[in-house]
Design an enzyme around this catalytic site. Structure first.
Site, mmCIF file in Angstrom:
data_model
loop_
_atom_site.group_PDB
_atom_site.id
_atom_site.type_symbol
_atom_site.label_atom_id
_atom_site.label_comp_id
_atom_site.label_asym_id
_atom_site.label_seq_id
_atom_site.Cartn_x
_atom_site.Cartn_y
_atom_site.Cartn_z
ATOM 1 N N ARG A 1 3.038 6.141 -0.355
ATOM 2 C CA ARG A 1 2.045 4.803 -0.690
ATOM 3 C C ARG A 1 0.722 4.218 0.365
ATOM 4 O O ARG A 1 -0.022 3.889 -0.011
ATOM 5 C CB ARG A 1 3.539 4.107 -0.371
ATOM 6 C CG ARG A 1 3.125 2.089 -1.418
ATOM 7 C CD ARG A 1 4.276 1.309 -1.525
ATOM 8 N NE ARG A 1 3.695 0.849 -2.886
ATOM 9 C CZ ARG A 1 4.328 -0.767 -2.088
ATOM 10 N NH1 ARG A 1 4.361 -1.356 -1.533
ATOM 11 N NH2 ARG A 1 3.657 -1.229 -3.585
ATOM 12 N N HIS B 1 -2.632 3.010 -0.565
ATOM 13 C CA HIS B 1 -3.141 1.558 -1.180
ATOM 14 C C HIS B 1 -4.354 1.593 -0.028
ATOM 15 O O HIS B 1 -4.966 1.052 -0.132
ATOM 16 C CB HIS B 1 -1.597 0.824 0.080
ATOM 17 C CG HIS B 1 -0.981 0.400 -1.302
ATOM 18 N ND1 HIS B 1 -0.572 -0.977 -1.474
ATOM 19 C CD2 HIS B 1 -0.455 0.974 -2.357
ATOM 20 C CE1 HIS B 1 0.032 -1.188 -2.123
ATOM 21 N NE2 HIS B 1 0.093 -0.406 -3.239
ATOM 22 N N TRP C 1 13.065 5.138 -8.592
ATOM 23 C CA TRP C 1 12.673 5.355 -10.048
ATOM 24 C C TRP C 1 13.461 6.098 -11.065
ATOM 25 O O TRP C 1 13.604 6.489 -12.201
ATOM 26 C CB TRP C 1 11.794 5.579 -10.389
ATOM 27 C CG TRP C 1 10.351 4.605 -10.058
ATOM 28 C CD1 TRP C 1 10.387 3.550 -11.616
ATOM 29 C CD2 TRP C 1 10.152 3.830 -9.212
ATOM 30 N NE1 TRP C 1 9.063 2.483 -11.096
ATOM 31 C CE2 TRP C 1 9.050 2.470 -8.846
ATOM 32 C CE3 TRP C 1 9.811 4.243 -8.179
ATOM 33 C CZ2 TRP C 1 7.690 2.089 -8.449
ATOM 34 C CZ3 TRP C 1 8.954 3.509 -7.134
ATOM 35 C CH2 TRP C 1 8.376 2.315 -7.436
HETATM 36 ZN ZN1 ZEM Z 1 3.517 2.309 -6.749
HETATM 37 N N1 ZEM Z 1 4.641 0.524 -6.032
HETATM 38 N N2 ZEM Z 1 2.611 1.078 -7.806
HETATM 39 N N3 ZEM Z 1 2.571 4.180 -7.008
HETATM 40 N N4 ZEM Z 1 4.552 3.190 -5.280
HETATM 41 C C1 ZEM Z 1 5.638 0.828 -5.341
HETATM 42 C C2 ZEM Z 1 6.128 1.802 -4.919
HETATM 43 C C3 ZEM Z 1 5.622 2.900 -4.301
HETATM 44 C C4 ZEM Z 1 2.659 -0.203 -8.342
HETATM 45 C C5 ZEM Z 1 3.782 -0.911 -7.455
HETATM 46 O O1 ZEM Z 1 3.654 -1.905 -8.004
HETATM 47 C C6 ZEM Z 1 4.684 -0.619 -6.872
HETATM 48 C C7 ZEM Z 1 0.923 3.941 -7.664
HETATM 49 C C8 ZEM Z 1 1.179 2.870 -8.885
HETATM 50 C C9 ZEM Z 1 1.606 2.308 -8.069
HETATM 51 C C10 ZEM Z 1 4.423 4.760 -4.859
HETATM 52 C C11 ZEM Z 1 2.864 5.538 -5.559
HETATM 53 C C12 ZEM Z 1 2.436 5.013 -6.052
HETATM 54 C C13 ZEM Z 1 5.787 -0.337 -5.470
HETATM 55 C C14 ZEM Z 1 7.487 -1.087 -4.399
HETATM 56 C C15 ZEM Z 1 5.838 -1.511 -6.423
HETATM 57 C C16 ZEM Z 1 6.248 -2.872 -6.378
HETATM 58 C C17 ZEM Z 1 6.859 -1.112 -3.155
HETATM 59 C C18 ZEM Z 1 8.211 -1.817 -2.520
HETATM 60 O O2 ZEM Z 1 9.016 -2.397 -2.116
HETATM 61 O O3 ZEM Z 1 8.549 -0.913 -1.452
HETATM 62 C C19 ZEM Z 1 1.986 -0.603 -9.041
HETATM 63 C C20 ZEM Z 1 2.000 -1.657 -10.313
HETATM 64 C C21 ZEM Z 1 1.155 0.724 -9.784
HETATM 65 C C22 ZEM Z 1 0.567 0.257 -11.042
HETATM 66 C C23 ZEM Z 1 0.688 0.548 -11.992
HETATM 67 C C24 ZEM Z 1 0.297 5.513 -7.461
HETATM 68 C C25 ZEM Z 1 -1.037 5.465 -8.197
HETATM 69 C C26 ZEM Z 1 0.506 5.940 -6.243
HETATM 70 C C27 ZEM Z 1 0.208 7.185 -5.976
HETATM 71 C C28 ZEM Z 1 0.051 8.089 -6.210
HETATM 72 C C29 ZEM Z 1 4.923 5.213 -3.615
HETATM 73 C C30 ZEM Z 1 5.309 6.517 -3.399
HETATM 74 C C31 ZEM Z 1 6.406 4.478 -3.832
HETATM 75 C C32 ZEM Z 1 7.485 4.404 -3.403
HETATM 76 C C33 ZEM Z 1 7.241 3.561 -1.366
HETATM 77 C C34 ZEM Z 1 8.720 3.464 -0.331
HETATM 78 O O4 ZEM Z 1 8.454 2.871 0.188
HETATM 79 O O5 ZEM Z 1 9.598 3.895 -1.381
#
Ligand code: ZEM
Length: 290
Positions: A46, A50, A189
């Site tokens: 993440r 970001h 998920w």
């Molecule tokens: Zn995420 N993501 N993401 N993402 N994401 C979360 C967690 C993780 C969106 C999003 O709002 C959120 C991509 C695209 C998009 C990861 C990777 C990638 C979370 C939860 C949210 C709300 C955060 C938390 O509470 O800790 C949205 C709206 C996206 C696009 C529409 C893309 C592209 C990613 C990588 C290729 C990963 C690995 C996580 C899990 C983080 C963790 O701490 O476990």
């Protein structure tokens, strides 16, 4: 002789072995039974996403080159809540390898995390430089999970991605979880949040999703166990016909997903980076057990 020279100063150029050493040190700290599902790998992915996903192809601002999330205000943007965990553990790696830029370190860490979770080899090369606070991007460049397909396209088209790449990238939601104290959302998920697989797409298609009954933001839970979740943006991938096509392809064939994810994620990590060497200058990472 080479090894005795200090790894610093003008004229010293890191070799692929130096990057492999960094990779190995990151791989060694991923597991921690007291943290989340036992691994820092998802939060490192993440961070890499970001740090890179702020890119704007029109103004050529943002992107992984700069590592400006080290500074307020970017560290304090709502979307980046919780990523201090990832930056802090990488700080320990940086102390051991002070020659590497934060922007190379953060992207290499995301690559390492994906590979060590059983995901595909991600093309990666060094060459990013760190910028100062003036290069911080404005808030609002990263996607908002409460929105749908129109917003998703606006955000990812701004970076230079197409529909197929968007769906491939979202497969990263096979790993990790949402934290109520970070994003407000809750839950993982998939049932295997520390393994990189195509299960995000399978579960998305095959599960009966219902609205979660709670006081938090609108999200979905699986009717059967109540323990898995989907964001409104995740659900948009099956509601939108163009997106859905790719969800079905990736659910049916993990190899296709791995190939197309690796290409899209490698591209994401390189947005806006002015590399001096061409793409053939790629560092081939290995894992300890290979
Ligand atoms: Zn995420 N993501 N993401 N993402 N994401 C979360 C967690 C993780 C969106 C999003 O709002 C959120 C991509 C695209 C998009 C990861 C990777 C990638 C979370 C939860 C949210 C709300 C955060 C938390 O509470 O800790 C949205 C709206 C996206 C696009 C529409 C893309 C592209 C990613 C990588 C290729 C990963 C690995 C996580 C899990 C983080 C963790 O701490 O476990």
């Amino acid at each position: 002789e080479e090894a005795k020279k200090p790894k610093t100063g003008k004229g010293w150029i890191p070799s692929f072995k130096d990057y492999q050493d960094v990779y190995n040190d990151i791989a060694a700290i991923l597991e921690d039974n007291d943290y989340d599902d036992g691994s820092y790998a998802p939060v490192l992915v993440r961070l890499g996403w970001h740090a890179s996903g702020t890119y704007d192809k029109e103004t050529k601002t943002g992107g992984s080159n700069g590592a400006t999330m080290r500074f307020e205000p970017e560290a304090g943007h709502g979307a980046n809540a919780g990523l201090v965990v990832a930056r802090d553990i990488l700080e320990k790696i940086r102390q051991k390898h002070p020659w590497i830029t934060y922007s190379d370190l953060w992207t290499l860490a995301a690559v390492c995390a994906i590979q060590e979770m059983g995901g595909p080899i991600i093309p990666w090369r060094p060459g990013r430089t760190d910028k100062d606070v003036a290069a911080c991007t404005p808030d609002g460049r990263l996607p908002d999970a409460s929105k749908e397909h129109k917003h998703i396209r606006e955000i990812f088209y701004r970076m230079g991605f197409n529909d197929q790449e968007i769906v491939a990238l979202l497969g990263a939601h096979a790993i990790g979880r949402c934290h109520p104290d970070r994003s407000g959302f809750d839950g993982p998920w998939t049932f295997s949040p520390t393994y990189f697989t195509n299960s995000f797409y399978k579960i998305l298609l095959e599960t009966k999703w219902i609205y979660k009954k709670w006081k938090g933001p609108v999200q979905f839970v699986d009717q059967e166990s109540g323990s898995l979740m989907m964001l409104p943006t995740d659900m948009a991938l099956v509601k939108d016909k163009e997106f859905r096509k790719h969800v079905e392809r990736y659910a049916a064939d993990e190899k296709t997903f791995f190939d197309e994810f690796a290409a899209a994620f490698g591209k994401l990590l390189e947005l806006g980076v002015p590399f001096e060497k061409d793409e053939s200058f790629r560092f081939k990472r290995t894992t300890d057990d290979e």
